[in-house]
Write a protein that holds these residues in place. Sequence first.
Motif, PDB file in Angstrom:
ATOM      1  N   GLU A  26     -27.294 -10.172  -5.183  1.00 28.16           N
ATOM      2  CA  GLU A  26     -27.648 -11.402  -5.888  1.00 28.16           C
ATOM      3  C   GLU A  26     -26.655 -12.522  -5.581  1.00 28.16           C
ATOM      4  O   GLU A  26     -27.044 -13.672  -5.378  1.00 28.16           O
ATOM      5  N   ALA A  27     -25.369 -12.191  -5.521  1.00 28.38           N
ATOM      6  CA  ALA A  27     -24.346 -13.197  -5.205  1.00 28.38           C
ATOM      7  C   ALA A  27     -24.539 -13.742  -3.788  1.00 28.38           C
ATOM      8  O   ALA A  27     -24.418 -14.950  -3.555  1.00 28.38           O
ATOM      9  N   LEU A  28     -24.848 -12.870  -2.849  1.00 24.54           N
ATOM     10  CA  LEU A  28     -25.094 -13.299  -1.471  1.00 24.54           C
ATOM     11  C   LEU A  28     -26.298 -14.234  -1.407  1.00 24.54           C
ATOM     12  O   LEU A  28     -26.252 -15.294  -0.771  1.00 24.54           O
ATOM     13  N   LEU A  29     -27.367 -13.845  -2.077  1.00 20.34           N
ATOM     14  CA  LEU A  29     -28.564 -14.683  -2.097  1.00 20.34           C
ATOM     15  C   LEU A  29     -28.289 -16.021  -2.790  1.00 20.34           C
ATOM     16  O   LEU A  29     -28.763 -17.074  -2.335  1.00 20.34           O
ATOM     17  N   GLU A  30     -27.522 -15.996  -3.861  1.00 21.96           N
ATOM     18  CA  GLU A  30     -27.206 -17.246  -4.566  1.00 21.96           C
ATOM     19  C   GLU A  30     -26.415 -18.197  -3.673  1.00 21.96           C
ATOM     20  O   GLU A  30     -26.659 -19.409  -3.664  1.00 21.96           O
ATOM     21  N   ARG A  31     -25.486 -17.659  -2.901  1.00 22.01           N
ATOM     22  CA  ARG A  31     -24.736 -18.507  -1.965  1.00 22.01           C
ATOM     23  C   ARG A  31     -25.670 -19.122  -0.926  1.00 22.01           C
ATOM     24  O   ARG A  31     -25.563 -20.307  -0.591  1.00 22.01           O
ATOM     25  N   ALA A  32     -26.609 -18.331  -0.427  1.00 22.25           N
ATOM     26  CA  ALA A  32     -27.566 -18.841   0.561  1.00 22.25           C
ATOM     27  C   ALA A  32     -28.441 -19.932  -0.047  1.00 22.25           C
ATOM     28  O   ALA A  32     -28.656 -20.990   0.577  1.00 22.25           O
ATOM     29  N   PHE A  33     -28.926 -19.703  -1.266  1.00 21.25           N
ATOM     30  CA  PHE A  33     -29.773 -20.708  -1.902  1.00 21.25           C
ATOM     31  C   PHE A  33     -28.975 -21.946  -2.317  1.00 21.25           C
ATOM     32  O   PHE A  33     -29.534 -23.044  -2.381  1.00 21.25           O
ATOM     33  N   THR A  34     -27.686 -21.806  -2.564  1.00 21.01           N
ATOM     34  CA  THR A  34     -26.838 -22.970  -2.833  1.00 21.01           C
ATOM     35  C   THR A  34     -26.764 -23.849  -1.587  1.00 21.01           C
ATOM     36  O   THR A  34     -26.859 -25.081  -1.675  1.00 21.01           O
ATOM     37  N   GLU A  35     -26.615 -23.233  -0.428  1.00 14.52           N
ATOM     38  CA  GLU A  35     -26.612 -24.000   0.825  1.00 14.52           C
ATOM     39  C   GLU A  35     -27.957 -24.678   1.049  1.00 14.52           C
ATOM     40  O   GLU A  35     -28.018 -25.828   1.491  1.00 14.52           O
ATOM     41  N   ILE A  36     -29.026 -23.978   0.738  1.00 11.27           N
ATOM     42  CA  ILE A  36     -30.362 -24.554   0.876  1.00 11.27           C
ATOM     43  C   ILE A  36     -30.512 -25.748  -0.070  1.00 11.27           C
ATOM     44  O   ILE A  36     -31.048 -26.793   0.309  1.00 11.27           O
ATOM     45  N   GLU A  37     -30.009 -25.593  -1.293  1.00  8.19           N
ATOM     46  CA  GLU A  37     -30.064 -26.693  -2.265  1.00  8.19           C
ATOM     47  C   GLU A  37     -29.267 -27.895  -1.771  1.00  8.19           C
ATOM     48  O   GLU A  37     -29.705 -29.048  -1.932  1.00  8.19           O
ATOM     49  N   GLN A  38     -28.104 -27.661  -1.178  1.00 10.61           N
ATOM     50  CA  GLN A  38     -27.277 -28.751  -0.680  1.00 10.61           C
ATOM     51  C   GLN A  38     -27.965 -29.528   0.442  1.00 10.61           C
ATOM     52  O   GLN A  38     -27.647 -30.685   0.686  1.00 10.61           O
ATOM     53  N   ARG A  39     -28.911 -28.905   1.102  1.00 10.96           N
ATOM     54  CA  ARG A  39     -29.698 -29.572   2.153  1.00 10.96           C
ATOM     55  C   ARG A  39     -30.987 -30.171   1.593  1.00 10.96           C
ATOM     56  O   ARG A  39     -31.857 -30.584   2.345  1.00 10.96           O
ATOM     57  N   ASP A  40     -31.099 -30.173   0.257  1.00 11.98           N
ATOM     58  CA  ASP A  40     -32.283 -30.689  -0.442  1.00 11.98           C
ATOM     59  C   ASP A  40     -33.557 -29.970  -0.021  1.00 11.98           C
ATOM     60  O   ASP A  40     -34.621 -30.591   0.090  1.00 11.98           O
ATOM     61  N   LEU A  41     -33.466 -28.664   0.187  1.00 14.67           N
ATOM     62  CA  LEU A  41     -34.622 -27.880   0.606  1.00 14.67           C
ATOM     63  C   LEU A  41     -35.054 -26.844  -0.426  1.00 14.67           C
ATOM     64  O   LEU A  41     -35.990 -26.088  -0.178  1.00 14.67           O
ATOM     65  N   LEU A  42     -34.384 -26.826  -1.578  1.00 15.27           N
ATOM     66  CA  LEU A  42     -34.768 -25.883  -2.628  1.00 15.27           C
ATOM     67  C   LEU A  42     -35.864 -26.536  -3.465  1.00 15.27           C
ATOM     68  O   LEU A  42     -35.792 -27.726  -3.782  1.00 15.27           O
ATOM     69  N   ALA A  43     -36.874 -25.766  -3.799  1.00 18.45           N
ATOM     70  CA  ALA A  43     -37.998 -26.289  -4.579  1.00 18.45           C
ATOM     71  C   ALA A  43     -37.492 -26.928  -5.877  1.00 18.45           C
ATOM     72  O   ALA A  43     -36.536 -26.450  -6.489  1.00 18.45           O
ATOM     73  N   SER A  44     -38.161 -27.972  -6.276  1.00 17.15           N
ATOM     74  CA  SER A  44     -37.800 -28.712  -7.486  1.00 17.15           C
ATOM     75  C   SER A  44     -37.877 -27.814  -8.714  1.00 17.15           C
ATOM     76  O   SER A  44     -38.818 -27.033  -8.881  1.00 17.15           O
ATOM     77  N   GLY A  45     -36.870 -27.924  -9.573  1.00 20.50           N
ATOM     78  CA  GLY A  45     -36.860 -27.184 -10.824  1.00 20.50           C
ATOM     79  C   GLY A  45     -36.347 -25.769 -10.724  1.00 20.50           C
ATOM     80  O   GLY A  45     -36.319 -25.043 -11.720  1.00 20.50           O
ATOM     81  N   ILE A  46     -35.945 -25.348  -9.543  1.00 21.17           N
ATOM     82  CA  ILE A  46     -35.419 -23.997  -9.332  1.00 21.17           C
ATOM     83  C   ILE A  46     -33.924 -24.088  -9.028  1.00 21.17           C
ATOM     84  O   ILE A  46     -33.506 -24.884  -8.191  1.00 21.17           O
ATOM     85  N   THR A  47     -33.127 -23.284  -9.708  1.00 25.26           N
ATOM     86  CA  THR A  47     -31.690 -23.249  -9.419  1.00 25.26           C
ATOM     87  C   THR A  47     -31.421 -22.168  -8.366  1.00 25.26           C
ATOM     88  O   THR A  47     -32.231 -21.239  -8.204  1.00 25.26           O
ATOM     89  N   PRO A  48     -30.296 -22.264  -7.674  1.00 22.68           N
ATOM     90  CA  PRO A  48     -29.949 -21.200  -6.733  1.00 22.68           C
ATOM     91  C   PRO A  48     -29.897 -19.826  -7.393  1.00 22.68           C
ATOM     92  O   PRO A  48     -30.325 -18.830  -6.803  1.00 22.68           O
ATOM     93  N   SER A  49     -29.423 -19.763  -8.620  1.00 22.18           N
ATOM     94  CA  SER A  49     -29.360 -18.489  -9.333  1.00 22.18           C
ATOM     95  C   SER A  49     -30.765 -17.939  -9.588  1.00 22.18           C
ATOM     96  O   SER A  49     -31.017 -16.747  -9.386  1.00 22.18           O
ATOM     97  N   GLN A  50     -31.674 -18.795 -10.017  1.00 29.51           N
ATOM     98  CA  GLN A  50     -33.051 -18.353 -10.246  1.00 29.51           C
ATOM     99  C   GLN A  50     -33.702 -17.890  -8.944  1.00 29.51           C
ATOM    100  O   GLN A  50     -34.378 -16.865  -8.908  1.00 29.51           O
ATOM    101  N   ALA A  51     -33.499 -18.649  -7.886  1.00 32.00           N
ATOM    102  CA  ALA A  51     -34.079 -18.285  -6.589  1.00 32.00           C
ATOM    103  C   ALA A  51     -33.548 -16.936  -6.121  1.00 32.00           C
ATOM    104  O   ALA A  51     -34.297 -16.118  -5.577  1.00 32.00           O
ATOM    105  N   ALA A  52     -32.267 -16.691  -6.342  1.00 34.21           N
ATOM    106  CA  ALA A  52     -31.673 -15.405  -5.960  1.00 34.21           C
ATOM    107  C   ALA A  52     -32.295 -14.266  -6.758  1.00 34.21           C
ATOM    108  O   ALA A  52     -32.649 -13.219  -6.196  1.00 34.21           O
ATOM    109  N   GLN A  53     -32.447 -14.448  -8.070  1.00 34.30           N
ATOM    110  CA  GLN A  53     -33.035 -13.406  -8.915  1.00 34.30           C
ATOM    111  C   GLN A  53     -34.489 -13.143  -8.531  1.00 34.30           C
ATOM    112  O   GLN A  53     -34.916 -11.985  -8.462  1.00 34.30           O
ATOM    113  N   ILE A  54     -35.237 -14.208  -8.278  1.00 33.73           N
ATOM    114  CA  ILE A  54     -36.641 -14.066  -7.891  1.00 33.73           C
ATOM    115  C   ILE A  54     -36.748 -13.312  -6.566  1.00 33.73           C
ATOM    116  O   ILE A  54     -37.572 -12.406  -6.416  1.00 33.73           O
TER     117      ILE A  54
END
Length: 90
Positions: A26-54
């Motif tokens: 989960e921590a690895l996935l959260e780091r990856a989704f944090t990078e995705i968020e920093q590039r403005d590519l994470l879906a609206s309303g989803i946090t990196p933590s939520q994306a990792a859990q999903i």
Amino acid sequence: MTLSAEAIAATHPAHDYFVDVYERAEALLERAFTEIEQRDLLASGITPSQAAQITLSATLGLQQLWLWDGRRDPVVDLEAVLGSLVISSF
């Protein structure tokens, strides 16, 4: 799958192992989704933590479904999940 299910009990000898594995995944996935968020590519309303859990939940669930029915294609299904979390840059 049986061992990980049995290890849910805190008294099971493999409990700490599975807690560690899932926490690290989960921590690895959260780091990856944090990078995705920093590039403005994470879906609206989803946090990196939520994306990792999903993603982790979908991966584990799809694996179990595939074990029950090997005709399933968990890769295609996981791509669909990720496609709902990440905005295409194309």
